[in-house]
Structure formats: structure tokens, C-alpha cells
Design a protein around this motif. Structure first.
Motif, mmCIF file in Angstrom:
data_model
loop_
_atom_site.group_PDB
_atom_site.id
_atom_site.type_symbol
_atom_site.label_atom_id
_atom_site.label_comp_id
_atom_site.label_asym_id
_atom_site.label_seq_id
_atom_site.Cartn_x
_atom_site.Cartn_y
_atom_site.Cartn_z
ATOM 1 N N ARG A 9 0.826 -1.206 0.000
ATOM 2 C CA ARG A 9 0.000 0.000 0.000
ATOM 3 C C ARG A 9 0.859 1.254 0.000
ATOM 4 O O ARG A 9 0.573 2.224 -0.711
ATOM 5 C CB ARG A 9 -0.926 -0.004 1.219
ATOM 6 N N ALA A 10 1.919 1.234 0.813
ATOM 7 C CA ALA A 10 2.810 2.396 0.884
ATOM 8 C C ALA A 10 3.496 2.640 -0.456
ATOM 9 O O ALA A 10 3.621 3.785 -0.911
ATOM 10 C CB ALA A 10 3.843 2.189 1.987
ATOM 11 N N LEU A 11 3.951 1.562 -1.098
ATOM 12 C CA LEU A 11 4.614 1.708 -2.397
ATOM 13 C C LEU A 11 3.639 2.166 -3.474
ATOM 14 O O LEU A 11 4.042 2.835 -4.436
ATOM 15 C CB LEU A 11 5.254 0.379 -2.802
ATOM 16 N N ALA A 12 2.364 1.809 -3.335
ATOM 17 C CA ALA A 12 1.365 2.253 -4.306
ATOM 18 C C ALA A 12 1.050 3.730 -4.130
ATOM 19 O O ALA A 12 0.784 4.442 -5.110
ATOM 20 C CB ALA A 12 0.095 1.421 -4.172
ATOM 21 N N ALA A 13 1.061 4.212 -2.892
ATOM 22 C CA ALA A 13 0.756 5.623 -2.624
ATOM 23 C C ALA A 13 1.953 6.528 -2.909
ATOM 24 O O ALA A 13 1.779 7.712 -3.248
ATOM 25 C CB ALA A 13 0.313 5.790 -1.173
ATOM 26 N N ALA A 69 -4.481 8.186 -5.653
ATOM 27 C CA ALA A 69 -3.695 7.480 -4.629
ATOM 28 C C ALA A 69 -4.587 6.592 -3.780
ATOM 29 O O ALA A 69 -4.249 5.434 -3.485
ATOM 30 C CB ALA A 69 -2.946 8.490 -3.752
ATOM 31 N N ALA A 70 -5.751 7.127 -3.385
ATOM 32 C CA ALA A 70 -6.668 6.340 -2.546
ATOM 33 C C ALA A 70 -7.155 5.105 -3.285
ATOM 34 O O ALA A 70 -7.225 4.006 -2.722
ATOM 35 C CB ALA A 70 -7.844 7.211 -2.108
ATOM 36 N N GLY A 71 -7.504 5.274 -4.568
ATOM 37 C CA GLY A 71 -7.987 4.136 -5.346
ATOM 38 C C GLY A 71 -6.939 3.056 -5.508
ATOM 39 O O GLY A 71 -7.204 1.873 -5.273
ATOM 40 N N TRP A 72 -5.728 3.447 -5.910
ATOM 41 C CA TRP A 72 -4.672 2.457 -6.100
ATOM 42 C C TRP A 72 -4.258 1.819 -4.779
ATOM 43 O O TRP A 72 -3.944 0.620 -4.729
ATOM 44 C CB TRP A 72 -3.471 3.094 -6.782
ATOM 45 N N ARG A 77 -2.588 -4.674 -6.394
ATOM 46 C CA ARG A 77 -1.998 -5.998 -6.220
ATOM 47 C C ARG A 77 -0.528 -5.909 -6.632
ATOM 48 O O ARG A 77 -0.146 -5.041 -7.405
ATOM 49 C CB ARG A 77 -2.718 -7.044 -7.088
ATOM 50 N N ARG A 78 0.257 -6.819 -6.135
ATOM 51 C CA ARG A 78 1.692 -6.782 -6.391
ATOM 52 C C ARG A 78 2.009 -6.737 -7.878
ATOM 53 O O ARG A 78 2.866 -5.966 -8.321
ATOM 54 C CB ARG A 78 2.358 -8.009 -5.750
ATOM 55 N N ARG A 79 1.317 -7.541 -8.665
ATOM 56 C CA ARG A 79 1.613 -7.619 -10.089
ATOM 57 C C ARG A 79 1.251 -6.332 -10.834
ATOM 58 O O ARG A 79 1.690 -6.125 -11.968
ATOM 59 C CB ARG A 79 0.897 -8.812 -10.717
ATOM 60 N N TYR A 80 0.423 -5.455 -10.205
ATOM 61 C CA TYR A 80 -0.004 -4.223 -10.869
ATOM 62 C C TYR A 80 0.624 -2.980 -10.248
ATOM 63 O O TYR A 80 0.188 -1.861 -10.548
ATOM 64 C CB TYR A 80 -1.525 -4.099 -10.821
ATOM 65 N N LEU A 81 1.634 -3.152 -9.405
ATOM 66 C CA LEU A 81 2.272 -1.996 -8.788
ATOM 67 C C LEU A 81 2.846 -1.061 -9.846
ATOM 68 O O LEU A 81 2.795 0.163 -9.717
ATOM 69 C CB LEU A 81 3.375 -2.455 -7.822
ATOM 70 N N TRP A 82 3.393 -1.631 -10.915
ATOM 71 C CA TRP A 82 3.956 -0.813 -11.985
ATOM 72 C C TRP A 82 2.909 0.111 -12.591
ATOM 73 O O TRP A 82 3.206 1.256 -12.985
ATOM 74 C CB TRP A 82 4.537 -1.701 -13.087
ATOM 75 N N ALA A 83 1.649 -0.357 -12.664
ATOM 76 C CA ALA A 83 0.584 0.451 -13.258
ATOM 77 C C ALA A 83 0.245 1.645 -12.378
ATOM 78 O O ALA A 83 -0.092 2.730 -12.881
ATOM 79 C CB ALA A 83 -0.658 -0.410 -13.488
ATOM 80 N N ALA A 84 0.319 1.464 -11.052
ATOM 81 C CA ALA A 84 0.087 2.594 -10.146
ATOM 82 C C ALA A 84 1.144 3.675 -10.377
ATOM 83 O O ALA A 84 0.841 4.867 -10.451
ATOM 84 C CB ALA A 84 0.113 2.114 -8.696
ATOM 85 N N TRP A 85 2.401 3.249 -10.512
ATOM 86 C CA TRP A 85 3.485 4.207 -10.750
ATOM 87 C C TRP A 85 3.339 4.860 -12.121
ATOM 88 O O TRP A 85 3.586 6.065 -12.282
ATOM 89 C CB TRP A 85 4.841 3.508 -10.613
ATOM 90 N N ALA A 86 2.935 4.100 -13.118
ATOM 91 C CA ALA A 86 2.751 4.667 -14.452
ATOM 92 C C ALA A 86 1.613 5.688 -14.453
ATOM 93 O O ALA A 86 1.712 6.743 -15.098
ATOM 94 C CB ALA A 86 2.466 3.549 -15.455
ATOM 95 N N THR A 87 0.531 5.398 -13.726
ATOM 96 C CA THR A 87 -0.582 6.341 -13.634
ATOM 97 C C THR A 87 -0.136 7.645 -12.995
ATOM 98 O O THR A 87 -0.464 8.740 -13.476
ATOM 99 C CB THR A 87 -1.733 5.732 -12.814
ATOM 100 N N ALA A 131 10.108 1.887 -12.725
ATOM 101 C CA ALA A 131 10.511 1.965 -11.323
ATOM 102 C C ALA A 131 9.564 1.161 -10.442
ATOM 103 O O ALA A 131 9.995 0.453 -9.521
ATOM 104 C CB ALA A 131 10.547 3.421 -10.877
ATOM 105 N N GLY A 132 8.254 1.254 -10.734
ATOM 106 C CA GLY A 132 7.282 0.489 -9.962
ATOM 107 C C GLY A 132 7.460 -1.006 -10.140
ATOM 108 O O GLY A 132 7.323 -1.780 -9.188
ATOM 109 N N TRP A 133 7.771 -1.419 -11.376
ATOM 110 C CA TRP A 133 8.011 -2.843 -11.627
ATOM 111 C C TRP A 133 9.216 -3.335 -10.829
ATOM 112 O O TRP A 133 9.195 -4.431 -10.255
ATOM 113 C CB TRP A 133 8.235 -3.055 -13.114
ATOM 114 N N ALA A 134 10.279 -2.526 -10.775
ATOM 115 C CA ALA A 134 11.470 -2.910 -10.017
ATOM 116 C C ALA A 134 11.176 -2.970 -8.525
ATOM 117 O O ALA A 134 11.650 -3.875 -7.815
ATOM 118 C CB ALA A 134 12.601 -1.924 -10.300
#
Length: 316
Positions: A9-13, A69-72, A77-87, A131-134
Motif C-alpha cells: 500500500r505504501a509503495l502504491a501511494a 492514490a486512494a484508489g490504487w 496488487r503486487r503484479r499491478y504496482l507498476w501500473a500505479a506508478w505509471a498512472t 521503477a514500480g516494476w522494479a
């Protein structure tokens, strides 16, 4: 249940916090060099044709970042963390480009270059997504959903060798019905009030309202054909799982938001579903291990009958 860890959650925000910080720092630095009314809407050619006050712009842009940020954070999910960073990268890059377009001398014309500025935003999104994928390697793998009740000893409905049965029930969502009706009602109003080409946004009401109303109430049927879920208003749209595609059926308590990310026809990794509410759901394991779920009352009877019919068909 939502299996997102505090670290995930922290990495997504984090990217939204960083993007918001950069955006607000630039806004504060350029505040007195920006016009009182910022150009926030541009024509196809890039010339400004809509404006927003500085304070309103700051509030709206901040709310945008916080909402994303709240939505992501809630559904990541772990596999979609990169998408949060891309957004976050795309939104931040686009708004920084918007500030840059407004940071002009009083004799200059405010111009937004759609091709170049969108290209810059996409490039920032690509770098941020990488970066999110890494960073995903810092989050442990998510546990698999339990498969309780999906084996050969699942519920059965006793039927004689010459007997057959059929189970059917309607179920719906008042929330989806209200939202679909509002979307359909807004479409003609928008088309009449808003000028072209912005009137095309009115079509969005039809895109949302028509399928939303069709899926707001569905009929779930289990019979010799297998499982069928279709709109209660028409024969389409329809989802059918034939008996030869059923590996097993069970009942599971699901949460519409955390398990499927919302309501309606949902597609997630390794599972799909028609989700109209949280609570009791009929869950069918299909060939290949994929699952299909539909929220419906008395799901245990439906699961028992489906298992019995599939067993007769030679699958369970």
C-alpha cells in the motif's frame, strides 16, 4: 479478501505523493508568474479555450492526485504496482506540462502542444512504470485464494437415476440500477446543453448506462445445459458455463470491492464474475483452473445441483 500488505500500500501511494509534491512545488515557485486564470482546456490545435482560477486549480489537481492514490492504495496488487506508478507518472507529467504552458509572459499566447506534451507525459509514465516494476521485488508474493469446497467432495443434490432438476433465481443491485438510470438520463441532457465536440461526452452516458442497466438485474440458472447467467431484461448479454467445462462448484463469501474491484461484470487474474453485491456467491471452477463467480442467494443449492449434473456428465 484484500491481501495487500502495508508495504505494498505504501509503495502504491508513494508515486502519487511524489508527483503531487513536485507539482505543488512548481506551482508555488511559479505562483506569481502564472496568470490569475490558468488555461486548463485547449482546442485541438492547442490554443487555450477554457480557464480555471489559481486556487481552484490547486484544489482540483490536489484532489485528483489524492483520489488516484486512494484508489490504487485500496485495490492494488503486487503484479499491478507498476501500473500505479505509471498512472502517477502520466498524471504528474501532464499537469507539469500544463503549468509550463501557463508559465508565459503577458504578451505570449498560452499554447498546449498535444503531441509533444502527451509524449512527454507518456515517457514519464514509462519511466515511472519501470521503477514500480522494479520495486515490486520488495513485496512478497501474494497468497493464493483458498479453494475450499472446490473439490470432488463439494455439495451434491441427491437425484434419482431418472430424475432431473432445474434451479433459477433472479438477483439484482439497486445501486447499479440507480447509477445506470442516472447515466442514461444524463446522456440526452449533455447532448442538448454542451456544444460540439464536447457533446461527445454525452455518449459516455450511453456507454455506461446501457450495459449497466442490462447487468443491474440478472437471472442465474442451473440445468442440464450447465450454468447460465444472463440479463433479466433480455437474452443478452449472457455468460454460460457448459457442464463439460465445470470442474467443481462451491459457495464462497466475497467482498465486491476487495475481491473483484467493484460491481458488474468483473475480470481479475484467473477469475471472472458477475458481482452485484457483497456476500454469498456461487463459485465455479472451470477447465484450466479459472474461476467464475456470481453473487446470488441460495447459492448452496445451485452449487449442489451443478456438481450433481456435472458428475453425471462425467466431469466431477
Amino acid at each position: 479478501m484484500n491481501r495487500a500488505t502495508p508495504r505494498l500500500r505504501a509503495l502504491a501511494a508513494l508515486p502519487f505523493v511524489l508527483a503531487l509534491a513536485v507539482h505543488l512545488l512548481l506551482f508555488a515557485r511559479w505562483r506569481y508568474e502564472l496568470p490569475a486564470e490558468l488555461a486548463t482546456h485547449f482546442s485541438v490545435g492547442g490554443e487555450a479555450d477554457g480557464w480555471t482560477g489559481r486556487t481552484a486549480y490547486a484544489v482540483i489537481s490536489t484532489a485528483l492526485f489524492l483520489g488516484l492514490a486512494a484508489g490504487w492504495t485500496a485495490f492494488v496488487r503486487r503484479r499491478y504496482l507498476w501500473a500505479a506508478w505509471a498512472t502517477a507518472g502520466f498524471a504528474g507529467g501532464l499537469l507539469v506540462q500544463l503549468l509550463r504552458a501557463n508559465h508565459v509572459d503577458e504578451f505570449e499566447v498560452q499554447v498546449f502542444s498535444p503531441g509533444m506534451d502527451l509524449g512527454v507525459a507518456l515517457a514519464v509514465a514509462a519511466v515511472a512504470g519501470g521503477a514500480g516494476w522494479a520495486l515490486g521485488s520488495l513485496v512478497p508474493e501474494e497468497p493464493q485464494a483458498p479453494s475450499t469446497g472446490m473439490t470432488a467432495d463439494g455439495p451434491r443434490l441427491p437425484l434419482g437415476s431418472g430424475e432431473t432438476a432445474r434451479w433459477s433465481k433472479d438477483t439484482g443491485s439497486r445501486t447499479l440500477t440507480v447509477l445506470a438510470v442516472l447515466a442514461l438520463a444524463a446522456a440526452p441532457v449533455t447532448l442538448l446543453v454542451v456544444t460540439w465536440p464536447d457533446a461527445l461526452l454525452g455518449l459516455l452516458g450511453l456507454v455506461i448506462g446501457v450495459p449497466g442497466l442490462a447487468l443491474a438485474r440478472v437471472r442465474v440458472t442451473v440445468d442440464r445445459h450447465g450454468l447460465t447467467v444472463r440479463s433479466a431484461l433480455a437474452s443478452r448479454p449472457r455468460v454460460r458455463v457448459p457442464l463439460d467445462g465445470v470442474e467443481g462448484a462451491s459457495v464462497r463469501e466475497i467482498d465486491a470491492v476487495t475481491d473483484f474491484g467493484g460491481w458488474g461484470y468483473r475480470v481479475r487474474a484467473h477469475r471472472t464474475g458477475v458481482v452485484l453485491r457483497s456476500g454469498e456467491a456461487l463459485v465455479v471452477r472451470r477447465d484450466g483452473g479459472r474461476e467464475f463467480a456470481v453473487t446470488v442467494p441460495d447459492a448452496r443449492i445451485a452449487a449442489a445441483l451443478l456438481n450433481t449434473l456435472a458428475e453425471r456428465h462425467g466431469k466431477v
